[in-house]
Design a protein around this motif. Structure first.
Motif, PDB file in Angstrom:
ATOM      1  N   GLY A 293       0.796  -1.222   0.000  1.00  0.00           N
ATOM      2  CA  GLY A 293       0.000   0.000   0.000  1.00  0.00           C
ATOM      3  C   GLY A 293       0.827   1.268   0.000  1.00  0.00           C
ATOM      4  N   HIS A 294       2.151   1.156  -0.130  1.00  0.00           N
ATOM      5  CA  HIS A 294       3.047   2.316  -0.084  1.00  0.00           C
ATOM      6  C   HIS A 294       3.466   2.703  -1.504  1.00  0.00           C
ATOM      7  CE1 HIS A 294       3.424   1.839   4.284  1.00  0.00           C
ATOM      8  NE2 HIS A 294       3.519   0.548   4.054  1.00  0.00           N
ATOM      9  N   GLN A 295       2.821   3.701  -2.062  1.00  0.00           N
ATOM     10  CA  GLN A 295       3.118   4.139  -3.416  1.00  0.00           C
ATOM     11  C   GLN A 295       4.255   5.160  -3.465  1.00  0.00           C
ATOM     12  OE1 GLN A 295       1.739   2.838  -6.197  1.00  0.00           O
ATOM     13  NE2 GLN A 295       0.578   1.425  -4.910  1.00  0.00           N
ATOM     14  N   ASP A 296       4.521   5.807  -2.367  1.00  0.00           N
ATOM     15  CA  ASP A 296       5.600   6.783  -2.281  1.00  0.00           C
ATOM     16  C   ASP A 296       6.909   6.066  -1.941  1.00  0.00           C
ATOM     17  OD1 ASP A 296       6.576   9.685  -1.876  1.00  0.00           O
ATOM     18  OD2 ASP A 296       7.106   8.703   0.021  1.00  0.00           O
ATOM     19  N   PHE A 297       7.996   6.430  -2.628  1.00  0.00           N
ATOM     20  CA  PHE A 297       9.272   5.744  -2.442  1.00  0.00           C
ATOM     21  C   PHE A 297       9.747   5.810  -0.996  1.00  0.00           C
ATOM     22  CE2 PHE A 297      13.958   6.077  -2.242  1.00  0.00           C
ATOM     23  CZ  PHE A 297      14.283   4.779  -2.623  1.00  0.00           C
ATOM     24  N   ALA A 298       9.718   6.982  -0.385  1.00  0.00           N
ATOM     25  CA  ALA A 298      10.215   7.138   0.979  1.00  0.00           C
ATOM     26  C   ALA A 298       9.407   6.287   1.958  1.00  0.00           C
ATOM     27  CB  ALA A 298      10.184   8.605   1.394  1.00  0.00           C
ATOM     28  N   ASP A 299       8.078   6.296   1.829  1.00  0.00           N
ATOM     29  CA  ASP A 299       7.235   5.488   2.712  1.00  0.00           C
ATOM     30  C   ASP A 299       7.504   4.000   2.508  1.00  0.00           C
ATOM     31  OD1 ASP A 299       6.090   7.765   3.731  1.00  0.00           O
ATOM     32  OD2 ASP A 299       4.300   7.659   2.453  1.00  0.00           O
TER      33      ASP A 299
ATOM     34  N   ARG B  56      19.573  10.052  -6.775  1.00  0.00           N
ATOM     35  CA  ARG B  56      19.658  10.952  -5.621  1.00  0.00           C
ATOM     36  C   ARG B  56      18.417  11.799  -5.450  1.00  0.00           C
ATOM     37  NH1 ARG B  56      25.606  13.061  -7.244  1.00  0.00           N
ATOM     38  NH2 ARG B  56      24.518  12.944  -9.250  1.00  0.00           N
ATOM     39  N   SER B  57      17.681  12.024  -6.540  1.00  0.00           N
ATOM     40  CA  SER B  57      16.478  12.845  -6.449  1.00  0.00           C
ATOM     41  C   SER B  57      15.354  12.148  -5.681  1.00  0.00           C
ATOM     42  CB  SER B  57      15.984  13.213  -7.850  1.00  0.00           C
ATOM     43  OG  SER B  57      15.576  12.050  -8.563  1.00  0.00           O
ATOM     44  N   TYR B  58      15.478  10.868  -5.424  1.00  0.00           N
ATOM     45  CA  TYR B  58      14.453  10.123  -4.695  1.00  0.00           C
ATOM     46  C   TYR B  58      14.604  10.245  -3.178  1.00  0.00           C
ATOM     47  CZ  TYR B  58      13.008   7.767  -8.995  1.00  0.00           C
ATOM     48  OH  TYR B  58      12.531   7.497 -10.239  1.00  0.00           O
ATOM     49  N   TYR B  59      15.733  10.769  -2.728  1.00  0.00           N
ATOM     50  CA  TYR B  59      16.057  10.730  -1.306  1.00  0.00           C
ATOM     51  C   TYR B  59      16.004  12.099  -0.653  1.00  0.00           C
ATOM     52  CZ  TYR B  59      17.766   5.958  -1.993  1.00  0.00           C
ATOM     53  OH  TYR B  59      17.856   4.614  -2.264  1.00  0.00           O
ATOM     54  N   ASP B  60      15.667  12.083   0.640  1.00  0.00           N
ATOM     55  CA  ASP B  60      15.923  13.232   1.502  1.00  0.00           C
ATOM     56  C   ASP B  60      17.021  12.810   2.480  1.00  0.00           C
ATOM     57  OD1 ASP B  60      14.715  11.641   3.484  1.00  0.00           O
ATOM     58  OD2 ASP B  60      12.787  12.654   3.290  1.00  0.00           O
ATOM     59  N   ASP B  61      17.391  13.688   3.376  1.00  0.00           N
ATOM     60  CA  ASP B  61      18.492  13.378   4.290  1.00  0.00           C
ATOM     61  C   ASP B  61      18.203  12.144   5.133  1.00  0.00           C
ATOM     62  OD1 ASP B  61      19.888  15.534   3.311  1.00  0.00           O
ATOM     63  OD2 ASP B  61      19.395  16.871   4.989  1.00  0.00           O
ATOM     64  N   ASP B  62      16.961  12.005   5.587  1.00  0.00           N
ATOM     65  CA  ASP B  62      16.615  10.892   6.474  1.00  0.00           C
ATOM     66  C   ASP B  62      16.682   9.545   5.742  1.00  0.00           C
ATOM     67  OD1 ASP B  62      16.255  12.575   8.611  1.00  0.00           O
ATOM     68  OD2 ASP B  62      14.078  12.741   8.336  1.00  0.00           O
ATOM     69  N   THR B  63      16.099   9.479   4.547  1.00  0.00           N
ATOM     70  CA  THR B  63      16.105   8.202   3.839  1.00  0.00           C
ATOM     71  C   THR B  63      17.498   7.858   3.319  1.00  0.00           C
ATOM     72  OG1 THR B  63      15.314   9.381   1.854  1.00  0.00           O
ATOM     73  CG2 THR B  63      13.661   8.215   3.209  1.00  0.00           C
ATOM     74  N   ALA B  64      18.283   8.863   2.936  1.00  0.00           N
ATOM     75  CA  ALA B  64      19.668   8.594   2.522  1.00  0.00           C
ATOM     76  C   ALA B  64      20.462   8.027   3.693  1.00  0.00           C
ATOM     77  CB  ALA B  64      20.325   9.869   2.007  1.00  0.00           C
ATOM     78  N   ALA B  65      20.228   8.559   4.892  1.00  0.00           N
ATOM     79  CA  ALA B  65      20.921   8.055   6.078  1.00  0.00           C
ATOM     80  C   ALA B  65      20.444   6.653   6.451  1.00  0.00           C
ATOM     81  CB  ALA B  65      20.697   9.015   7.244  1.00  0.00           C
ATOM     82  N   LEU B  66      19.168   6.368   6.176  1.00  0.00           N
ATOM     83  CA  LEU B  66      18.626   5.040   6.453  1.00  0.00           C
ATOM     84  C   LEU B  66      19.370   3.975   5.641  1.00  0.00           C
ATOM     85  CD1 LEU B  66      16.373   3.399   7.868  1.00  0.00           C
ATOM     86  CD2 LEU B  66      14.921   3.880   5.881  1.00  0.00           C
ATOM     87  N   ILE B  67      19.604   4.260   4.366  1.00  0.00           N
ATOM     88  CA  ILE B  67      20.359   3.337   3.519  1.00  0.00           C
ATOM     89  C   ILE B  67      21.804   3.236   4.000  1.00  0.00           C
ATOM     90  CG2 ILE B  67      21.236   2.936   1.172  1.00  0.00           C
ATOM     91  CD1 ILE B  67      18.273   2.353   1.522  1.00  0.00           C
TER      92      ILE B  67
ATOM     93  N   TYR C  40      31.218   2.533  -1.977  1.00  0.00           N
ATOM     94  CA  TYR C  40      30.183   3.381  -2.550  1.00  0.00           C
ATOM     95  C   TYR C  40      29.901   4.573  -1.653  1.00  0.00           C
ATOM     96  CZ  TYR C  40      28.950   0.187  -6.331  1.00  0.00           C
ATOM     97  OH  TYR C  40      28.974  -0.572  -7.467  1.00  0.00           O
ATOM     98  N   ARG C  41      29.399   5.655  -2.283  1.00  0.00           N
ATOM     99  CA  ARG C  41      28.963   6.851  -1.564  1.00  0.00           C
ATOM    100  C   ARG C  41      27.644   7.323  -2.171  1.00  0.00           C
ATOM    101  NH1 ARG C  41      33.468  11.221  -2.060  1.00  0.00           N
ATOM    102  NH2 ARG C  41      33.450  10.438  -4.210  1.00  0.00           N
ATOM    103  N   PHE C  42      26.923   8.110  -1.402  1.00  0.00           N
ATOM    104  CA  PHE C  42      25.669   8.667  -1.926  1.00  0.00           C
ATOM    105  C   PHE C  42      25.955   9.601  -3.099  1.00  0.00           C
ATOM    106  CE2 PHE C  42      22.237  11.928  -1.836  1.00  0.00           C
ATOM    107  CZ  PHE C  42      21.174  11.082  -2.124  1.00  0.00           C
ATOM    108  N   ASP C  43      26.934  10.463  -2.959  1.00  0.00           N
ATOM    109  CA  ASP C  43      27.379  11.366  -4.035  1.00  0.00           C
ATOM    110  C   ASP C  43      28.708  10.841  -4.562  1.00  0.00           C
ATOM    111  OD1 ASP C  43      25.443  13.571  -4.288  1.00  0.00           O
ATOM    112  OD2 ASP C  43      25.961  13.931  -2.185  1.00  0.00           O
TER     113      ASP C  43
END
Length: 220
Positions: free
Chosen positions: A108-114, A191-202, A215-218
């Motif tokens: 039921g989660h259509q949003d990537f972050a959710d 990178r456009s799919y992430y905010d700071d919180d979700t990038a840190a989660l990964i 690997y790095r985020f950037d």
């Protein structure tokens, strides 16, 4: 996992790293392998039994499984290789793959972050199509003591170039790589799919992969 007795190679297929294209490119070599009919028969029997006969190396098996199942001398003689991928990019690819081909597993989660937060929730019930893509890639490459068992680790980010290197090591002409399961509905830059919180989660969940594989985020 793809094993060729004739050409003495073992491809360790990590999910969402270009492995479907690699398998498709190498399938022709398997058909000319004198051991392929026996492998095919075992594969079909395994499928018909619901994979309860333990006669097949699973598609996404870890290299340690092959080491435990194959004779030591034969395992050591194989050229063993795998491809890896930036963990942040891999999760975006997995999201689009599931949304396109298995939307019932989105929960039921259509949003990537959710979806990502739900997917990485340790309280969520196990689901193969979700949990395969959150396995740590480094676990596919090492033994129980953390020693790397594969001979070559290619990168999805330079798939064609590293596939040529692998074929040279095998000693076969490099077949063309078909484009399989490419998502047409995703933004190019992960990178456009992430905010700071979700990038840190990964970064937390895949810390071991990030440290081992560099690997790095950037990446720039």
């Amino acid at each position: 996992m793809l094993l060729s007795v004739r050409h003495r190679f073992l491809f360790v297929h990590i999910a969402k790293t270009g492995g479907t294209s690699v398998r498709a490119a190498l399938e022709g070599r398997r058909w000319r392998d004198p051991w392929y009919p026996a492998q095919f028969l075992c594969s079909r029997l395994s499928h018909l039994s619901g994979h309860r006969l333990a006669i097949k190396l699973p598609r996404h098996a870890k290299v340690i499984a092959a080491k435990e199942l194959l004779p030591r001398e034969f395992f050591d003689s194989l050229f063993k290789f795998a491809f890896v991928r930036n963990p942040w990019d891999l999760q975006v690819s997995s999201f689009h793959h599931i949304r396109r081909e298995r939307p019932q597993f989105l929960g039921g989660h259509q949003d990537f972050a959710d979806f990502l937060r739900w997917k990485l929730d340790p309280e969520r019930p196990y689901q193969y199509h979700l949990d395969t893509s959150i396995e740590r890639q480094s676990d596919y490459l090492i033994d129980l003591d953390g020693r790397t068992l594969v001979d070559f680790v290619g990168r999805y980010e330079r798939l064609a170039e590293d596939f040529r290197i692998a074929c040279d090591r095998i000693g076969i002409p490099t077949p063309s790589l078909p484009h399989r399961r490419r998502a047409a509905d995703r933004t190019t830059d992960y990178r456009s799919y992430y905010d700071d919180d979700t990038a840190a989660l990964i970064a937390r969940h895949f810390a071991r992969d990030i440290a081992l594989l560099g690997y790095r985020f950037d990446p720039d």
